[in-house]
Design an enzyme around this catalytic site. Structure first.
Site, PDB file in Angstrom:
ATOM      1  N   TYR A  33      53.867  29.074  15.093  1.00 11.52           N
ATOM      2  CA  TYR A  33      54.236  28.199  16.125  1.00 11.52           C
ATOM      3  C   TYR A  33      55.184  27.213  16.054  1.00 11.52           C
ATOM      4  CZ  TYR A  33      51.941  24.328  13.791  1.00 11.52           C
ATOM      5  OH  TYR A  33      51.629  23.128  12.864  1.00 11.52           O
ATOM      6  N   LYS A 151      55.631  28.460   9.226  1.00  7.20           N
ATOM      7  CA  LYS A 151      54.759  27.769  10.139  1.00  7.20           C
ATOM      8  C   LYS A 151      53.847  28.542  10.974  1.00  7.20           C
ATOM      9  CE  LYS A 151      55.129  23.636  13.218  1.00  7.20           C
ATOM     10  NZ  LYS A 151      54.887  22.569  12.283  1.00  7.20           N
ATOM     11  N   GLU A 183      52.944  17.464   0.706  1.00 10.82           N
ATOM     12  CA  GLU A 183      53.338  16.916   2.095  1.00 10.82           C
ATOM     13  C   GLU A 183      51.893  16.271   2.562  1.00 10.82           C
ATOM     14  OE1 GLU A 183      54.758  20.257   4.102  1.00 10.82           O
ATOM     15  OE2 GLU A 183      53.442  21.456   3.589  1.00 10.82           O
ATOM     16  N   LEU A 207      56.602  22.470   4.280  1.00 10.45           N
ATOM     17  CA  LEU A 207      57.056  23.026   5.559  1.00 10.45           C
ATOM     18  C   LEU A 207      58.773  22.285   5.622  1.00 10.45           C
ATOM     19  CD1 LEU A 207      56.821  24.398   8.451  1.00 10.45           C
ATOM     20  CD2 LEU A 207      56.139  22.249   9.335  1.00 10.45           C
TER      21      LEU A 207
END
Length: 287
Positions: A33, A151, A183, A207
């Site tokens: 996504y 992702k 993260e 990411l």
């Protein structure tokens, strides 16, 4: 009035859009996504999101369902049909619905990808209360799979992390692996020490944030010092400032980590300046 969404070539009222129970996004989290921000009816960093979408799809042996130009037109049409001024557009691509459940990938020649896009209206997205007061975060163990640079739609643990933060009276969680921060649950993490902006280097561990790339570029253009390396929670707690970046929160200060207040407990000057620069540049470059 129901939102208009996009599903496999059609614009439909959200109440009329449906996906097969055999879709691999539902059964296997087999999909990716993207989220693109909309400010003033225009798309922020669209080209970056489109390129990352293609990268994620390629990593899972899927092809882009259409050209970048066609994807841009769908985004713009959804903005128009939903009168979207400020908000977000979510795009999800799955491997499709082969008609039954199987671990083996279906033949793409006979099972087309499922492509879904929908909008979320967020009035005054760039003027959020969280950005003014700053965020409180907790640390949690990072137990996700090893390809966080893709992702994917498998977001259960980030969702659990946000619930852990909520239960602790915090806003979000920073994930820690081998003693180092990877993260946030849905954002990249940074600290500021002695004028240096420090954030983990790109790898499979995090990411590759589109907002991250833009913010670091703007920081260097503003002659701020950037250091890409990992850091510990203890180092973060001793930092002058901390902040996160994402497509939905832009640049947002972190004022507390595991109960330890940073600085004066308010958003610091570096985070505030970067947010200002990012918003100004993003509005100027939006399409």
């Amino acid at each position: 009035m129901a939102r208009t969404v996009y599903l496999n070539g059609e614009y439909l009222p959200e109440t009329e859009a449906s996906v097969s129970i055999f879709d691999r996004g539902f059964l296997m989290a087999d999909g990716v996504y993207e989220v693109t921000s909309v400010l003033g009816g225009r798309l922020v960093d669209f080209a970056g999101h489109a390129k990352r979408l293609e990268r994620s799809l390629n990593a899972l042996d899927m092809k882009m369902p259409m050209t970048e130009e066609a994807l841009l037109e769908i985004h713009r049409e959804l903005v128009r049909r939903n009168d979207l001024e400020d908000g977000l557009i979510y795009l999800q691509v799955t491997r499709g619905a082969p008609g039954d459940r199987d671990f083996i990938f279906p033949d793409p020649a006979t099972t087309p990808l499922t492509v879904v896009l929908f909008t979320q209206s967020k009035p005054n997205l760039a003027d959020s209360p969280e950005a003014k007061r700053g965020l409180k975060v907790i640390s949690i163990e990072d137990i996700r799979w090893g390809r966080r640079d893709i992702k994917t739609v498998q977001l259960l643990y980030p969702s659990m992390g946000k619930m852990m933060a909520k239960a602790a009276g915090a806003d979000d969680a920073w994930m820690v692996e081998d003693g180092k921060v990877t993260e946030g649950t849905s954002n990249n993490a940074y600290i500021v020490k002695d004028g240096r902006i420090i954030t983990r280097e790109l790898s499979h561990d995090i990411l590759h944030g589109i907002t991250r790339a833009a913010v670091l570029r703007f920081a260097e253009e503003a002659q701020m010092k950037v250091e890409e390396r990992s850091f510990t929670i203890e180092e973060a707690q001793a930092a002058d400032e901390a902040f996160i970046t994402s497509a939905s929160s832009f640049v947002t200060a972190v004022i507390q980590i595991d109960g330890v207040t940073l600085g004066e407990g308010v958003p610091g000057p570096v985070a505030q300046r970067l947010r200002q620069i990012y918003l100004e540049e993003s509005r100027a470059r939006a399409v």
